[in-house]
Design a protein around this motif. Structure first.
Motif, PDB file in Angstrom:
ATOM      1  N   ARG A  28       6.413   1.842  -2.618  1.00  0.00           N
ATOM      2  CA  ARG A  28       7.832   1.490  -2.832  1.00  0.00           C
ATOM      3  C   ARG A  28       8.140   0.101  -2.290  1.00  0.00           C
ATOM      4  NH1 ARG A  28      11.435   5.320   0.022  1.00  0.00           N
ATOM      5  NH2 ARG A  28      13.097   4.327  -1.140  1.00  0.00           N
ATOM      6  N   ALA A  29       7.394  -0.309  -1.251  1.00  0.00           N
ATOM      7  CA  ALA A  29       7.609  -1.646  -0.678  1.00  0.00           C
ATOM      8  C   ALA A  29       6.863  -2.721  -1.465  1.00  0.00           C
ATOM      9  CB  ALA A  29       7.169  -1.654   0.783  1.00  0.00           C
ATOM     10  N   GLY A  30       6.171  -2.327  -2.531  1.00  0.00           N
ATOM     11  CA  GLY A  30       5.496  -3.307  -3.384  1.00  0.00           C
ATOM     12  C   GLY A  30       4.079  -3.631  -2.971  1.00  0.00           C
ATOM     13  N   ALA A  31       3.501  -2.854  -2.061  1.00  0.00           N
ATOM     14  CA  ALA A  31       2.126  -3.139  -1.611  1.00  0.00           C
ATOM     15  C   ALA A  31       1.122  -2.784  -2.707  1.00  0.00           C
ATOM     16  CB  ALA A  31       1.832  -2.329  -0.350  1.00  0.00           C
ATOM     17  N   ASP A  32      -0.024  -3.455  -2.685  1.00  0.00           N
ATOM     18  CA  ASP A  32      -1.127  -3.175  -3.610  1.00  0.00           C
ATOM     19  C   ASP A  32      -1.943  -2.036  -2.987  1.00  0.00           C
ATOM     20  OD1 ASP A  32      -3.308  -3.092  -5.212  1.00  0.00           O
ATOM     21  OD2 ASP A  32      -3.908  -5.183  -4.905  1.00  0.00           O
ATOM     22  N   VAL A  33      -1.518  -0.811  -3.283  1.00  0.00           N
ATOM     23  CA  VAL A  33      -2.095   0.338  -2.580  1.00  0.00           C
ATOM     24  C   VAL A  33      -2.831   1.262  -3.557  1.00  0.00           C
ATOM     25  CG1 VAL A  33       0.084   1.663  -2.675  1.00  0.00           C
ATOM     26  CG2 VAL A  33      -1.578   2.188  -0.924  1.00  0.00           C
ATOM     27  N   SER A  34      -4.002   1.724  -3.142  1.00  0.00           N
ATOM     28  CA  SER A  34      -4.792   2.682  -3.928  1.00  0.00           C
ATOM     29  C   SER A  34      -5.008   3.929  -3.075  1.00  0.00           C
ATOM     30  CB  SER A  34      -6.171   2.111  -4.267  1.00  0.00           C
ATOM     31  OG  SER A  34      -6.041   0.871  -4.903  1.00  0.00           O
ATOM     32  N   LEU A  35      -5.065   5.064  -3.750  1.00  0.00           N
ATOM     33  CA  LEU A  35      -5.205   6.330  -3.027  1.00  0.00           C
ATOM     34  C   LEU A  35      -6.528   7.005  -3.379  1.00  0.00           C
ATOM     35  CD1 LEU A  35      -1.624   7.819  -3.626  1.00  0.00           C
ATOM     36  CD2 LEU A  35      -2.358   6.188  -1.878  1.00  0.00           C
ATOM     37  N   VAL A  36      -7.256   7.451  -2.371  1.00  0.00           N
ATOM     38  CA  VAL A  36      -8.445   8.268  -2.611  1.00  0.00           C
ATOM     39  C   VAL A  36      -8.081   9.710  -2.261  1.00  0.00           C
ATOM     40  CG1 VAL A  36     -10.859   8.695  -2.013  1.00  0.00           C
ATOM     41  CG2 VAL A  36      -9.988   6.344  -2.083  1.00  0.00           C
ATOM     42  N   GLU A  42      17.481  14.726   0.975  1.00  0.00           N
ATOM     43  CA  GLU A  42      18.026  14.796  -0.385  1.00  0.00           C
ATOM     44  C   GLU A  42      17.349  13.785  -1.311  1.00  0.00           C
ATOM     45  OE1 GLU A  42      20.501  17.133  -1.280  1.00  0.00           O
ATOM     46  OE2 GLU A  42      19.770  17.775   0.685  1.00  0.00           O
ATOM     47  N   GLU A  43      16.529  12.904  -0.711  1.00  0.00           N
ATOM     48  CA  GLU A  43      15.931  11.822  -1.532  1.00  0.00           C
ATOM     49  C   GLU A  43      14.645  12.285  -2.205  1.00  0.00           C
ATOM     50  OE1 GLU A  43      15.390   8.091   0.446  1.00  0.00           O
ATOM     51  OE2 GLU A  43      17.182   8.403   1.688  1.00  0.00           O
ATOM     52  N   LYS A  44      14.412  11.700  -3.392  1.00  0.00           N
ATOM     53  CA  LYS A  44      13.164  11.985  -4.118  1.00  0.00           C
ATOM     54  C   LYS A  44      12.672  10.661  -4.692  1.00  0.00           C
ATOM     55  CE  LYS A  44      11.550  14.639  -8.079  1.00  0.00           C
ATOM     56  NZ  LYS A  44      11.855  15.664  -9.068  1.00  0.00           N
ATOM     57  N   HIS A  45      11.426  10.321  -4.401  1.00  0.00           N
ATOM     58  CA  HIS A  45      10.855   9.059  -4.888  1.00  0.00           C
ATOM     59  C   HIS A  45       9.505   9.350  -5.525  1.00  0.00           C
ATOM     60  CE1 HIS A  45      13.836   6.901  -2.492  1.00  0.00           C
ATOM     61  NE2 HIS A  45      13.523   7.703  -1.483  1.00  0.00           N
ATOM     62  N   THR A  46       9.285   8.814  -6.713  1.00  0.00           N
ATOM     63  CA  THR A  46       7.981   8.976  -7.360  1.00  0.00           C
ATOM     64  C   THR A  46       7.368   7.610  -7.610  1.00  0.00           C
ATOM     65  OG1 THR A  46       8.685  11.033  -8.397  1.00  0.00           O
ATOM     66  CG2 THR A  46       6.787   9.933  -9.379  1.00  0.00           C
ATOM     67  N   VAL A  47       6.087   7.475  -7.239  1.00  0.00           N
ATOM     68  CA  VAL A  47       5.367   6.209  -7.443  1.00  0.00           C
ATOM     69  C   VAL A  47       4.090   6.503  -8.236  1.00  0.00           C
ATOM     70  CG1 VAL A  47       6.287   5.124  -5.350  1.00  0.00           C
ATOM     71  CG2 VAL A  47       4.157   6.451  -5.230  1.00  0.00           C
ATOM     72  N   HIS A  48       3.503   5.432  -8.780  1.00  0.00           N
ATOM     73  CA  HIS A  48       2.314   5.608  -9.631  1.00  0.00           C
ATOM     74  C   HIS A  48       1.198   4.646  -9.199  1.00  0.00           C
ATOM     75  CE1 HIS A  48       4.461   8.228 -12.494  1.00  0.00           C
ATOM     76  NE2 HIS A  48       5.508   7.508 -12.116  1.00  0.00           N
ATOM     77  N   PRO A  49       0.706   4.783  -7.971  1.00  0.00           N
ATOM     78  CA  PRO A  49      -0.399   3.908  -7.548  1.00  0.00           C
ATOM     79  C   PRO A  49      -1.714   4.346  -8.195  1.00  0.00           C
ATOM     80  CG  PRO A  49       0.121   5.470  -5.821  1.00  0.00           C
ATOM     81  CD  PRO A  49       1.069   5.752  -6.939  1.00  0.00           C
ATOM     82  N   ARG A  50      -2.741   3.456  -8.092  1.00  0.00           N
ATOM     83  CA  ARG A  50      -4.085   3.851  -8.547  1.00  0.00           C
ATOM     84  C   ARG A  50      -4.555   5.026  -7.699  1.00  0.00           C
ATOM     85  NH1 ARG A  50      -4.502  -1.462  -8.792  1.00  0.00           N
ATOM     86  NH2 ARG A  50      -4.871  -1.553  -6.558  1.00  0.00           N
ATOM     87  N   CYS A  51      -5.108   6.051  -8.350  1.00  0.00           N
ATOM     88  CA  CYS A  51      -5.593   7.234  -7.613  1.00  0.00           C
ATOM     89  C   CYS A  51      -6.995   7.551  -8.110  1.00  0.00           C
ATOM     90  CB  CYS A  51      -4.716   8.444  -7.909  1.00  0.00           C
ATOM     91  SG  CYS A  51      -3.015   8.250  -7.420  1.00  0.00           S
ATOM     92  N   THR A  52      -7.902   7.834  -7.213  1.00  0.00           N
ATOM     93  CA  THR A  52      -9.285   8.103  -7.631  1.00  0.00           C
ATOM     94  C   THR A  52     -10.014   8.961  -6.608  1.00  0.00           C
ATOM     95  OG1 THR A  52     -11.362   7.029  -8.304  1.00  0.00           O
ATOM     96  CG2 THR A  52     -10.163   5.995  -6.494  1.00  0.00           C
ATOM     97  N   ASP A  53     -11.112   9.584  -7.072  1.00  0.00           N
ATOM     98  CA  ASP A  53     -12.039  10.215  -6.124  1.00  0.00           C
ATOM     99  C   ASP A  53     -13.332   9.412  -6.060  1.00  0.00           C
ATOM    100  OD1 ASP A  53     -13.002  10.808  -8.603  1.00  0.00           O
ATOM    101  OD2 ASP A  53     -13.027  12.998  -8.330  1.00  0.00           O
ATOM    102  N   ASN A  54     -13.312   8.249  -6.696  1.00  0.00           N
ATOM    103  CA  ASN A  54     -14.493   7.390  -6.710  1.00  0.00           C
ATOM    104  C   ASN A  54     -14.137   6.009  -6.146  1.00  0.00           C
ATOM    105  OD1 ASN A  54     -16.823   6.010  -7.181  1.00  0.00           O
ATOM    106  ND2 ASN A  54     -16.565   5.913  -9.416  1.00  0.00           N
ATOM    107  N   PRO A  55     -14.242   5.834  -4.820  1.00  0.00           N
ATOM    108  CA  PRO A  55     -13.823   4.589  -4.195  1.00  0.00           C
ATOM    109  C   PRO A  55     -14.512   3.352  -4.777  1.00  0.00           C
ATOM    110  CG  PRO A  55     -14.341   6.234  -2.547  1.00  0.00           C
ATOM    111  CD  PRO A  55     -14.737   6.820  -3.857  1.00  0.00           C
ATOM    112  N   ALA A  56     -15.703   3.532  -5.361  1.00  0.00           N
ATOM    113  CA  ALA A  56     -16.428   2.368  -5.906  1.00  0.00           C
ATOM    114  C   ALA A  56     -15.597   1.652  -6.968  1.00  0.00           C
ATOM    115  CB  ALA A  56     -17.765   2.825  -6.485  1.00  0.00           C
ATOM    116  N   GLU A  57     -14.641   2.374  -7.599  1.00  0.00           N
ATOM    117  CA  GLU A  57     -13.785   1.743  -8.617  1.00  0.00           C
ATOM    118  C   GLU A  57     -12.818   0.729  -8.020  1.00  0.00           C
ATOM    119  OE1 GLU A  57     -11.438   4.871 -10.272  1.00  0.00           O
ATOM    120  OE2 GLU A  57     -13.141   5.809 -11.289  1.00  0.00           O
ATOM    121  N   LEU A  58     -12.613   0.797  -6.702  1.00  0.00           N
ATOM    122  CA  LEU A  58     -11.491   0.045  -6.113  1.00  0.00           C
ATOM    123  C   LEU A  58     -11.882  -1.317  -5.564  1.00  0.00           C
ATOM    124  CD1 LEU A  58      -9.812   3.017  -4.184  1.00  0.00           C
ATOM    125  CD2 LEU A  58      -9.227   2.138  -6.457  1.00  0.00           C
ATOM    126  N   GLY A  59     -13.171  -1.504  -5.259  1.00  0.00           N
ATOM    127  CA  GLY A  59     -13.623  -2.795  -4.717  1.00  0.00           C
ATOM    128  C   GLY A  59     -13.241  -2.967  -3.252  1.00  0.00           C
TER     129      GLY A  59
END
Ligand SMILES: NC(=O)C1=CN([C@@H]2O[C@H](COP(=O)(O)OP(=O)(O)OC[C@H]3O[C@@H](n4cnc5c(N)ncnc54)[C@H](OP(=O)(O)O)[C@@H]3O)[C@@H](O)[C@H]2O)C=CC1
Ligand SMILES: CC(C)(CO)C(=O)C(=O)O
Length: 339
Positions: A21-29, A49-66
């Motif tokens: 949400r803060a605009g970071a280049d974040v990936s999730l394993v 009461e708040e609800k926030h949805t984000v769409h970061p890169r998500c993977t189970d293969n860290p090699a994809e992330l560099g």
């Protein structure tokens, strides 16, 4: 600045939403149904009461992330050794590793000084592999004060808190730790940079070492453990043993035992993470929170009879439930010799 959250479950998911949400280049394993849900529908944080949805890169293969600038480890601490190999493609010469986990981290004796400088602890880092292959010199310490839960795959429920104190093992306020703290603050988190991060690690661990196993054994919530005279006394006994060990390593506690217990009582009818893990049939974080304190007691020659008894029982409870396969008091002859 590339950030990877390794083990984006309850805590890592919370961090991931706030950083994205803060605009970071974040990936999730992550893995399993939680990963599948995040890929399909994004990652949702429910906070009051708040609800926030984000769409970061998500993977189970860290090699994809560099190669990453920061890897924030939010696995259960007992899972870290198991991902050492998969983590390698994320590591470059300047990558920093942030250990956002409960308990004593693998890098504890890095830049510690004194007799134990550069020692590793078998109960948390068997064979010193984390120290060598992830790298003690990369580490930044982090204490996790918030409470969060995975409510459903892809959905994190924030329960309370937003404080993640950070600190270099050396105590220096480096550019690396300050940049990370600034990013956390931009993500609506608290991230004080501490020059004595180990003091804060023990302050948090002081609660986990007693309340977590006692709750797993009794199924009592924090308020009950801290109010019932017998469980309160047992908690106090374990905390006094723990304090003696920590102080031998130069740690300073900024509150006393009674105040720490009162703080936990005020949290209320909360189930500790170890009790939640037992109830959900998930591996219990016994070694990083309890066995390691016993191991450090053995190193310093401080007896830990209260801790030894509770550790023996919680280990057996976890074994019977099929939720523990580590090194423990009940199989460690050194523990039996002292207890
Ligand atoms: N949750 C909380 O409120 C608090 C947690 N903490 C501490 O924070 C740390 C993280 O805890 P928490 O967030 O609750 O734990 P979680 O189990 O919710 O998160 C860890 C995540 O990592 C995943 N994972 C495990 N192994 C791998 C792997 N090999 N590859 C990819 N993903 C993997 C897990 O998946 P799977 O479920 O499939 O195993 C899970 O989703 C712990 O040390 C805990 O004690 C501290 C304070 C409060
Ligand atoms: C309950 C609490 C807050 C302290 O023991 C905790 O950190 C946990 O559940 O792991």
């Amino acid at each position: 600045m590339k950030i990877c959250i390794y083990g984006a479950g309850a805590i890592g998911g919370y961090l991931g939403v706030q950083l994205a949400r803060a605009g970071a280049d974040v990936s999730l394993v992550a893995r399993g149904a939680h990963l599948a849900a995040m890929r399909e529908r994004g990652l949702t944080l429910l906070a009051g009461e708040e609800k926030h949805t984000v769409h970061p890169r998500c993977t189970d293969n860290p090699a994809e992330l560099g190669v990453q600038d920061y890897i924030i480890i939010t696995l259960k601490a007992h899972s870290i050794t198991g991902v050492i190999e998969k983590m390698q493609p994320l590591l470059g010469p300047h990558t920093r590793i942030v250990t956002a986990v409960n308990g004593i981290p693998y890098w504890y004796f890095y830049k510690h000084g004194g007799d134990y400088e550069n020692s590793t602890l078998e109960s948390i880092d068997p064979g010193g592999r984390q120290w060598r292959e992830i790298g003690a010199e990369r580490a930044i310490g982090c204490i996790v004060y918030p409470a969060t839960e995975i409510e459903a795959p892809g959905v994190i429920r924030h329960v309370y808190g937003n404080n993640f104190p950070l600190g270099e093992p050396s105590g220096e306020i480096t550019g690396d730790v300050q940049r990370l703290a600034d990013l956390f603050v931009a993500a609506s988190l608290k991230a004080p940079v501490l020059d004595r991060i180990r003091d804060e690690i023990w302050l948090k661990l002081w609660g986990n070492v007693c309340f977590n196993p006692i709750s797993a054994l009794t199924h009592a919530t924090l308020d009950v453990i801290c109010t019932d005279p017998a469980t309160r006394a047992l908690s106090r006994a374990i905390m006094v043993e723990t304090q003696g060990i920590a102080e031998t390593f130069g740690v300073k506690f900024r509150v006393d035992v009674e105040r720490r217990i009162e703080g936990a009582r005020k949290v209320g009818a909360h189930k500790t993470s170890m009790l939640q893990d037992l109830e959900r049939g998930r591996p219990m974080e016994i070694d990083p929170l309890v066995t390691v304190v016993q191991e450090m007691g053995r190193l310093t020659g401080i007896a830990t009879p209260a801790l030894d008894s509770v550790l023996a029982m919680v280990t057996q409870r976890a074994r019977i439930a099929g939720l523990y396969d580590g090194v423990s008091a009940s199989t460690d002859p050194r523990a039996l010799a002292v207890a």
